[in-house]
Enzyme design. Structure first.
Site, PDB file in Angstrom:
ATOM      1  N   SER A 126       0.841  -1.198   0.000  1.00 57.80           N
ATOM      2  CA  SER A 126       0.000   0.000   0.000  1.00 57.80           C
ATOM      3  C   SER A 126       0.870   1.240   0.000  1.00 57.80           C
ATOM      4  O   SER A 126       1.997   1.231   0.535  1.00 57.80           O
ATOM      5  CB  SER A 126      -0.854  -0.026   1.276  1.00 57.80           C
ATOM      6  OG  SER A 126      -1.424   1.235   1.500  1.00 57.80           O
ATOM      7  N   TYR A 150      -1.616  -0.449  10.980  1.00 55.81           N
ATOM      8  CA  TYR A 150      -1.903  -1.103   9.697  1.00 55.81           C
ATOM      9  C   TYR A 150      -0.719  -0.905   8.744  1.00 55.81           C
ATOM     10  O   TYR A 150      -0.203  -1.873   8.153  1.00 55.81           O
ATOM     11  CB  TYR A 150      -3.190  -0.540   9.074  1.00 55.81           C
ATOM     12  CG  TYR A 150      -3.327  -0.882   7.605  1.00 55.81           C
ATOM     13  CD1 TYR A 150      -3.557  -2.196   7.201  1.00 55.81           C
ATOM     14  CD2 TYR A 150      -3.176   0.100   6.616  1.00 55.81           C
ATOM     15  CE1 TYR A 150      -3.656  -2.517   5.840  1.00 55.81           C
ATOM     16  CE2 TYR A 150      -3.276  -0.214   5.271  1.00 55.81           C
ATOM     17  CZ  TYR A 150      -3.506  -1.522   4.885  1.00 55.81           C
ATOM     18  OH  TYR A 150      -3.594  -1.840   3.556  1.00 55.81           O
ATOM     19  N   LYS A 154       2.080  -3.635   6.956  1.00 59.94           N
ATOM     20  CA  LYS A 154       2.431  -3.767   5.535  1.00 59.94           C
ATOM     21  C   LYS A 154       3.944  -3.615   5.345  1.00 59.94           C
ATOM     22  O   LYS A 154       4.552  -4.354   4.566  1.00 59.94           O
ATOM     23  CB  LYS A 154       1.691  -2.711   4.699  1.00 59.94           C
ATOM     24  CG  LYS A 154       0.212  -2.988   4.534  1.00 59.94           C
ATOM     25  CD  LYS A 154      -0.041  -4.164   3.604  1.00 59.94           C
ATOM     26  CE  LYS A 154      -1.433  -4.708   3.715  1.00 59.94           C
ATOM     27  NZ  LYS A 154      -1.671  -5.957   3.014  1.00 59.94           N
TER      28      LYS A 154
HETATM   29  P1  NAD Z   1     -11.027  -6.936   1.597  1.00 59.98           P
HETATM   30  O1  NAD Z   1     -11.222  -6.893   3.072  1.00 59.98           O
HETATM   31  O2  NAD Z   1     -12.182  -6.659   0.721  1.00 59.98           O
HETATM   32  O3  NAD Z   1     -10.397  -8.343   1.173  1.00 59.98           O
HETATM   33  C1  NAD Z   1      -9.491  -9.040   1.997  1.00 59.98           C
HETATM   34  C2  NAD Z   1      -9.982 -10.466   2.078  1.00 59.98           C
HETATM   35  O4  NAD Z   1      -9.068 -11.218   2.888  1.00 59.98           O
HETATM   36  C3  NAD Z   1     -11.356 -10.600   2.732  1.00 59.98           C
HETATM   37  O5  NAD Z   1     -12.207 -11.359   1.883  1.00 59.98           O
HETATM   38  C4  NAD Z   1     -11.089 -11.319   4.058  1.00 59.98           C
HETATM   39  O6  NAD Z   1     -12.164 -12.167   4.409  1.00 59.98           O
HETATM   40  C5  NAD Z   1      -9.808 -12.080   3.735  1.00 59.98           C
HETATM   41  N1  NAD Z   1      -8.932 -12.374   4.877  1.00 59.98           N
HETATM   42  C6  NAD Z   1      -8.475 -11.517   5.826  1.00 59.98           C
HETATM   43  N2  NAD Z   1      -7.674 -12.168   6.682  1.00 59.98           N
HETATM   44  C7  NAD Z   1      -7.593 -13.458   6.262  1.00 59.98           C
HETATM   45  C8  NAD Z   1      -6.916 -14.604   6.725  1.00 59.98           C
HETATM   46  N3  NAD Z   1      -6.151 -14.564   7.822  1.00 59.98           N
HETATM   47  N4  NAD Z   1      -7.057 -15.779   6.055  1.00 59.98           N
HETATM   48  C9  NAD Z   1      -7.837 -15.831   4.942  1.00 59.98           C
HETATM   49  N5  NAD Z   1      -8.522 -14.767   4.471  1.00 59.98           N
HETATM   50  C10 NAD Z   1      -8.397 -13.601   5.122  1.00 59.98           C
HETATM   51  O7  NAD Z   1      -9.812  -5.917   1.270  1.00 59.98           O
HETATM   52  P2  NAD Z   1      -9.295  -5.402  -0.141  1.00 59.98           P
HETATM   53  O8  NAD Z   1      -9.670  -3.969  -0.254  1.00 59.98           O
HETATM   54  O9  NAD Z   1      -9.659  -6.332  -1.223  1.00 59.98           O
HETATM   55  O10 NAD Z   1      -7.731  -5.449   0.124  1.00 59.98           O
HETATM   56  C11 NAD Z   1      -6.942  -6.548  -0.277  1.00 59.98           C
HETATM   57  C12 NAD Z   1      -5.518  -6.310   0.169  1.00 59.98           C
HETATM   58  O11 NAD Z   1      -5.040  -5.100  -0.385  1.00 59.98           O
HETATM   59  C13 NAD Z   1      -5.353  -6.187   1.685  1.00 59.98           C
HETATM   60  O12 NAD Z   1      -4.163  -6.842   2.060  1.00 59.98           O
HETATM   61  C14 NAD Z   1      -5.224  -4.700   1.903  1.00 59.98           C
HETATM   62  O13 NAD Z   1      -4.474  -4.389   3.043  1.00 59.98           O
HETATM   63  C15 NAD Z   1      -4.514  -4.253   0.632  1.00 59.98           C
HETATM   64  N6  NAD Z   1      -4.786  -2.856   0.275  1.00 59.98           N
HETATM   65  C16 NAD Z   1      -6.071  -2.435   0.126  1.00 59.98           C
HETATM   66  C17 NAD Z   1      -6.316  -1.087  -0.169  1.00 59.98           C
HETATM   67  C18 NAD Z   1      -7.736  -0.578  -0.305  1.00 59.98           C
HETATM   68  O14 NAD Z   1      -7.925   0.638  -0.239  1.00 59.98           O
HETATM   69  N7  NAD Z   1      -8.741  -1.411  -0.493  1.00 59.98           N
HETATM   70  C19 NAD Z   1      -5.250  -0.191  -0.354  1.00 59.98           C
HETATM   71  C20 NAD Z   1      -3.952  -0.678  -0.217  1.00 59.98           C
HETATM   72  C21 NAD Z   1      -3.725  -2.012   0.093  1.00 59.98           C
END
Ligand code: NAD
Ligand code: UDP
Length: 341
Positions: A126, A150, A154
């Site tokens: 991120s 958070y 990362k």
């Molecule tokens: P999201 O919450 O929609 O998806 C994450 C998924 O991971 C969920 O379906 C959740 O059920 C699953 N999960 C969490 N912990 C788990 C575990 N221990 N075992 C199995 N499944 C697990 O989030 P997203 O927006 O799709 O983000 C995906 C990734 O991208 C994350 O790592 C997040 O930190 C990173 N990210 C997201 C953003 C954003 O703005 N959405 C920005 C930068 C980075």
């Protein structure tokens, strides 16, 4: 038929869109998700868009025995690791849980990959790893620092994965630093599922448009930006998903890792995003200007040269498309009683 990609967190927002793009380019997909922030019906929705159904395993990335079983029973070309917790606010309340899930989960996954001899990984990082940037646009070489648990989780994962590649060149890791993913699939079958009142701007705007909140709270209009409101790099989630395919091809073709920003390179203020939303949808968003939100930076947008030069990828979809698709998704959620993820 190409080989198989394991997607952790594949029923979530970004993972589900990436699953669609992978399957539409001929990859087989296994989704591993513990459903802590998503619904299992996302698998059927992915299938409805992608023409084939991903193999779904309900489980946790911290379950070493489950991972060993998965790697033993499938020939996996690479892993895309989206599974993680992502709320900055929650990470202050549950710092140990964030460490366990995000850092512990990544360590457990990497250990299982090592046991299985699968050493290609695309990791969801991120722009939060840049903390308060010294300059914008932010290049990948900018100093890394974080301002919340958070972000720290990362950065710890990035450090772990950098160490791993330095120690053993057989490892090929793509560290992808996302800027602000928004929008939804044009089919409105999959999108973002914010829990409770959204913290992020786009889902808050769509909820105001849907009548769930009376107005948008604009957090500060005295930043040194074009109109005083915070500037971010909003990127359509489908563009972001395609960036993952570009990174996968890079690992396969170059045989080494990469760190790349996934953003558009354009800074957009809160008021500019609101104006684009109204232009795209015809819906007016009432506003109220409030104090700055603690911890917010004035301006954050990506330098995109690295992604273009190494990955031959750049974002294609407009701010209008991001707004229109986010709104279509919100309307489809409302029509379904906001029950789907
Ligand atoms: P999201 O919450 O929609 O998806 C994450 C998924 O991971 C969920 O379906 C959740 O059920 C699953 N999960 C969490 N912990 C788990 C575990 N221990 N075992 C199995 N499944 C697990 O989030 P997203 O927006 O799709 O983000 C995906 C990734 O991208 C994350 O790592 C997040 O930190 C990173 N990210 C997201 C953003 C954003 O703005 N959405 C920005 C930068 C980075
Ligand atoms: N923002 C806002 N009202 C909201 C949510 C966000 O004014 O209800 C502003 C926020 O201050 C920032 C920008 O919108 O300037 C993007 O915020 P978001 O939380 O979506 O992304 P992040 O700050 O994590 O990059």
């Amino acid at each position: 038929m190409k080989n198989t990609i394991l997607i952790t967190g594949g029923t979530g927002f970004i993972g589900s869109h990436t699953a669609v793009e992978l399957m539409q380019s001929g990859w087989r997909v296994i989704v591993l998700d513990n459903l802590c922030n998503s619904e299992p019906d996302v698998i059927e929705r992915i299938a409805a868009i992608g023409a084939s159904r991903p193999h779904f395993v309900a489980g946790d990335v911290r379950d070493a025995a489950l991972l060993d079983q998965l790697f033993a029973s499938h020939t996996i070309t690479a892993v895309m690791h989206f599974a993680g917790l992502k709320s900055v606010g929650e990470s202050w309340q549950q710092a140990a849980h964030y460490l366990d899930n995000n850092v512990g989960g990544t360590a457990c996954l990497v250990a299982a990959m090592e046991r299985a001899g699968v050493r290609r990984l695309v990791f969801s990082s991120s722009a939060t790893v840049y903390g308060e940037p010294d300059t914008v646009p932010i290049a990948e070489s900018a100093p890394l620092r974080t301002t919340n648990p958070y972000g720290r989780s990362k950065l710890l994962c990035e450090d772990m994965l950098r160490q791993l590649q330095a120690a053993d060149p057989r490892w090929q890791v793509a560290l992808l630093r996302y800027f602000n993913p928004v929008g939804a699939h044009a089919s409105a079958l999959i999108g973002e599922k914010p829990t409770g009142v959204p913290n992020n701007l786009m889902p808050y705007i769509t909820q105001v448009a849907a009548g769930a909140h009376p107005y948008l709270r604009v957090f500060g209009n005295d930043y040194p930006t074009i109109d005083g409101t915070g500037v971010r790099d909003y990127i359509h989630v489908v563009d972001l998903a395609q960036g993952h395919l570009a990174a996968l091809h890079y690992l396969l073709e170059e045989g080494r890792g990469i760190t790349a920003n996934l953003g558009t390179g354009s800074g957009v203020s809160v008021l500019q995003l609101v104006a684009a939303f109204t232009q795209a949808t015809g819906v007016t968003i009432p506003l109220q200007i409030l104090e700055r939100r603690p911890g917010d930076v004035a301006s954050c947008f990506a330098a995109t040269e690295q992604a273009w030069e190494a990955l031959r990828w750049r974002a294609q979809l407009s701010l209008q498309a991001m707004c229109a698709d986010a709104w279509r998704w919100e309307c489809s959620r409302a029509a379904a009683g906001a029950s789907h993820g």
